[in-house]
Write an enzyme that holds these catalytic residues in place. Structure first.
Site, mmCIF file in Angstrom:
data_model
loop_
_atom_site.group_PDB
_atom_site.id
_atom_site.type_symbol
_atom_site.label_atom_id
_atom_site.label_comp_id
_atom_site.label_asym_id
_atom_site.label_seq_id
_atom_site.Cartn_x
_atom_site.Cartn_y
_atom_site.Cartn_z
ATOM 1 N N ALA A 1 15.436 -26.867 -23.659
ATOM 2 C CA ALA A 1 15.236 -26.720 -25.391
ATOM 3 C C ALA A 1 14.592 -26.138 -25.813
ATOM 4 O O ALA A 1 13.769 -25.398 -26.708
ATOM 5 C CB ALA A 1 16.324 -27.367 -25.716
ATOM 6 N N ARG B 1 6.549 -16.047 -33.615
ATOM 7 C CA ARG B 1 6.743 -15.157 -34.200
ATOM 8 C C ARG B 1 5.997 -15.868 -35.416
ATOM 9 O O ARG B 1 5.014 -14.873 -36.114
ATOM 10 C CB ARG B 1 8.058 -15.735 -34.849
ATOM 11 C CG ARG B 1 9.536 -15.429 -34.231
ATOM 12 C CD ARG B 1 10.677 -16.096 -34.782
ATOM 13 N NE ARG B 1 10.568 -17.351 -35.326
ATOM 14 C CZ ARG B 1 11.757 -17.796 -34.288
ATOM 15 N NH1 ARG B 1 11.861 -17.957 -32.973
ATOM 16 N NH2 ARG B 1 11.358 -19.415 -34.952
ATOM 17 N N ALA C 1 8.646 -26.658 -14.725
ATOM 18 C CA ALA C 1 8.293 -27.203 -13.005
ATOM 19 C C ALA C 1 9.711 -26.811 -12.117
ATOM 20 O O ALA C 1 9.847 -26.252 -11.610
ATOM 21 C CB ALA C 1 8.171 -28.371 -13.172
ATOM 22 N N SER D 1 15.137 -22.527 -20.718
ATOM 23 C CA SER D 1 16.247 -21.950 -22.096
ATOM 24 C C SER D 1 17.600 -22.024 -21.313
ATOM 25 O O SER D 1 18.302 -21.217 -21.780
ATOM 26 C CB SER D 1 16.198 -20.906 -22.673
ATOM 27 O OG SER D 1 16.678 -20.469 -23.896
ATOM 28 N N ALA E 1 22.007 -24.697 -21.250
ATOM 29 C CA ALA E 1 22.605 -25.591 -22.332
ATOM 30 C C ALA E 1 23.104 -26.704 -21.007
ATOM 31 O O ALA E 1 23.934 -26.444 -20.698
ATOM 32 C CB ALA E 1 23.978 -24.655 -22.773
ATOM 33 N N CYS F 1 23.917 -29.792 -22.106
ATOM 34 C CA CYS F 1 25.077 -30.661 -22.390
ATOM 35 C C CYS F 1 26.413 -29.829 -21.469
ATOM 36 O O CYS F 1 27.231 -30.349 -21.839
ATOM 37 C CB CYS F 1 24.777 -30.746 -23.947
ATOM 38 S SG CYS F 1 25.017 -28.905 -24.476
#
Length: 171
Positions: free
Chosen positions: A10, A21, A33, A38, A40, A42
């Site tokens: 995250a 950007r 590692a 990227s 989720a 949770c």
């Protein structure tokens, strides 16, 4: 400007996107590692509990390395940071092939997340004790649950408080 980021979940990937950007002509390199970026984390208990339909754990992946490369961000999976020389502005990294390289940087961000606290009894190699932090860890727990008829002990990470409710084992 060369920006190196250690950690590709995250915080690391959010920082990488923002750095690219703000510095479109710069180089952004992310060292992760593990084998996923990227995602989720949770949502791991929800996949284990059967509440996430579709592609299972892959459904939690928000961006792939190929997508990030398409945005101008280099992603290196299976790379572990082993040392920092702040005076020289270098990061020592060991790749999946075991080869160590020293990478120069202008800016360095450490976004590795936290390690779950594993109680002493769980460090004894007991069967059915797992850490729930990553997709591979959740896959191991899932395989253990299937192999044990749905019963397992679990030492869990930051998503662990959801586990009893999602698994149907709430007390």
């Amino acid at each position: 400007m060369r920006i190196l980021i250690v950690g590709g979940v995250a915080a690391g990937m959010s920082a990488a996107s923002r750095a690219q950007r703000q510095n479109p002509d710069g180089e952004v390199v992310v060292y992760e590692a593990g084998e996923y970026i990227s995602y989720a984390a949770c949502g791991l208990p929800y996949v284990l509990g059967g509440e996430v339909r579709g592609e299972g754990f892959d459904r939690l992946v928000v961006r792939t390395p190929a997508q990030m490369r398409g945005r101008g961000i280099s992603v290196r999976l299976g790379h572990r940071a082993e040392g920092i020389d702040a005076r020289a502005g270098t990061l020592t990294v060991r790749g999946p092939d075991g080869v160590t390289t020293t990478e120069p940087y202008d800016r360095l961000l450490l976004a590795t997340g936290a390690d779950p606290v594993v109680p002493p009894f769980a460090q004894t190699g007991l069967e059915g004790v797992h850490v729930l932090k990553t997709i591979p860890g959740a896959q191991e727990l899932d395989a253990s649950l299937r192999g044990r008829g749905g019963s397992a002990s679990s030492a869990v990470g930051t998503s662990g408080w959801k586990w009893p409710r999602c698994s149907g084992h709430a007390t």
